[in-house]
Design an enzyme around this catalytic site. Structure first.
Site, mmCIF file in Angstrom:
data_model
loop_
_atom_site.group_PDB
_atom_site.id
_atom_site.type_symbol
_atom_site.label_atom_id
_atom_site.label_comp_id
_atom_site.label_asym_id
_atom_site.label_seq_id
_atom_site.Cartn_x
_atom_site.Cartn_y
_atom_site.Cartn_z
ATOM 1 N N HIS A 125 0.829 -1.205 0.000
ATOM 2 C CA HIS A 125 0.000 0.000 0.000
ATOM 3 C C HIS A 125 0.866 1.260 0.000
ATOM 4 O O HIS A 125 2.009 1.229 0.462
ATOM 5 C CB HIS A 125 -0.872 0.050 1.273
ATOM 6 C CG HIS A 125 -2.013 -0.908 1.285
ATOM 7 N ND1 HIS A 125 -2.254 -1.767 2.338
ATOM 8 C CD2 HIS A 125 -3.001 -1.141 0.382
ATOM 9 C CE1 HIS A 125 -3.347 -2.484 2.072
ATOM 10 N NE2 HIS A 125 -3.815 -2.121 0.899
ATOM 11 N N CYS A 165 -2.881 0.288 9.699
ATOM 12 C CA CYS A 165 -3.891 -0.701 9.287
ATOM 13 C C CYS A 165 -4.863 -1.070 10.400
ATOM 14 O O CYS A 165 -5.975 -1.511 10.139
ATOM 15 C CB CYS A 165 -3.224 -1.985 8.839
ATOM 16 S SG CYS A 165 -1.663 -1.763 8.040
#
Ligand code: CIR
Length: 264
Positions: free
Chosen positions: A168, A255
């Site tokens: 990411h 996250c």
């Protein structure tokens, strides 16, 4: 007051035992579930210690990666946007999150296009813009759909690129304050942070780039002393959290939570 690093609330989800089946780019062994639970509790305690309220959702065994709640939504002062994760095993996690957002947000928008994919880990929210990295999980259609939604809420979106082989965009960067980001050398070199002050993680400590500024502290994964020293020298108050087990699943500090302040 800042909406990109000052928050009154967070949402986390307990890991389930099935987390050992979570997605990973490289298999370096199964996470130790009990140790992950301890790290997760430490993480939530650190958020609470700043004065924030943390909603803790029950584990979802049907979705091994569901502890990584950040990928399911983007929270803005005007409303929340439910994502459409690009990992097929994670699509249902966003649906599971939507009803929980309803208690905090008056407006809930959704990424809906069948060809649109986007995960929260690719979105860096700063005071001036919504930076979104195109990646293996986030495509142009997903970004275009998000751009339309956030434009209606007064936010500018800028599309950038996640480095190849990196999960990411935020695997490689974090917001530290209104002007400052923490980033890997490889991401900073792409030029995407022009106009920001960049603190580069120490060489060999790239796994420390995923941190979060949460109220007065920076939560960073434990075990990266040279980057910690750089952050301290720049005036940031760093709280280290064990992340060895989530790291086996390519997960980090950002996250593990959705962070926001509900509108009054
Ligand atoms: C995945 O591959 O989707 C998970 N194992 C890790 C997700 C990490 N999420 C994040 O960086 N926002």
């Amino acid at each position: 007051m800042s909406f990109s690093y000052r928050f009154s609330h967070a949402i986390c989800r307990k890991p389930s035992r099935e987390v050992v089946a979570g997605l990973r780019a490289v298999d370096i062994g199964a996470p130790d579930f009990a140790l992950m639970q301890r790290h997760h509790s430490d993480y939530m305690a650190a958020l609470r210690a700043t004065g924030a309220e943390v909603l803790v959702l029950e584990a979802l065994p049907a979705y091994p990666d569901s502890v990584f709640v950040e990928d399911t939504a983007l929270c803005l002062p005007q409303g929340a946007v439910v994502m459409r994760p690009g990992a097929p095993t994670r699509l249902g996690e966003a649906r599971e999150m939507a009803p929980h957002l309803q208690q905090y947000f008056r407006q809930i928008a959704r990424i809906e296009g069948p060809e649109s994919f986007i995960e929260g880990g690719d979105i860096l929210l700063t005071e001036r813009e919504v930076l979104v990295g195109r990646s293996a999980r986030t495509n142009a259609a997903g970004i275009a759909e998000l751009a339309g939604i956030v434009a209606d809420w007064g936010h500018k979106l800028r599309e950038v690129f996640t480095p190849p082989g990196v999960l990411h965009f935020k695997t490689d960067c974090s917001l530290l304050d209104a002007e400052t980001v923490l980033a890997t050398k490889r991401l900073a070199a792409s030029g995407c942070f022009e106009g920001y002050r960049v603190i580069e993680v120490a060489e060999g400590e790239e796994a420390c780039a995923n941190a979060i500024r949460f109220n007065d502290v920076v939560l960073a994964p434990a075990g990266f002393p040279r980057t910690r020293a750089k952050l301290a020298a720049a005036g940031f108050d760093v709280v280290e959290i064990g992340n060895s087990e989530c790291a086996k699943l390519d997960g980090g500090m950002s996250c593990l939570s959705l962070r926001f302040t509900p509108a009054p």
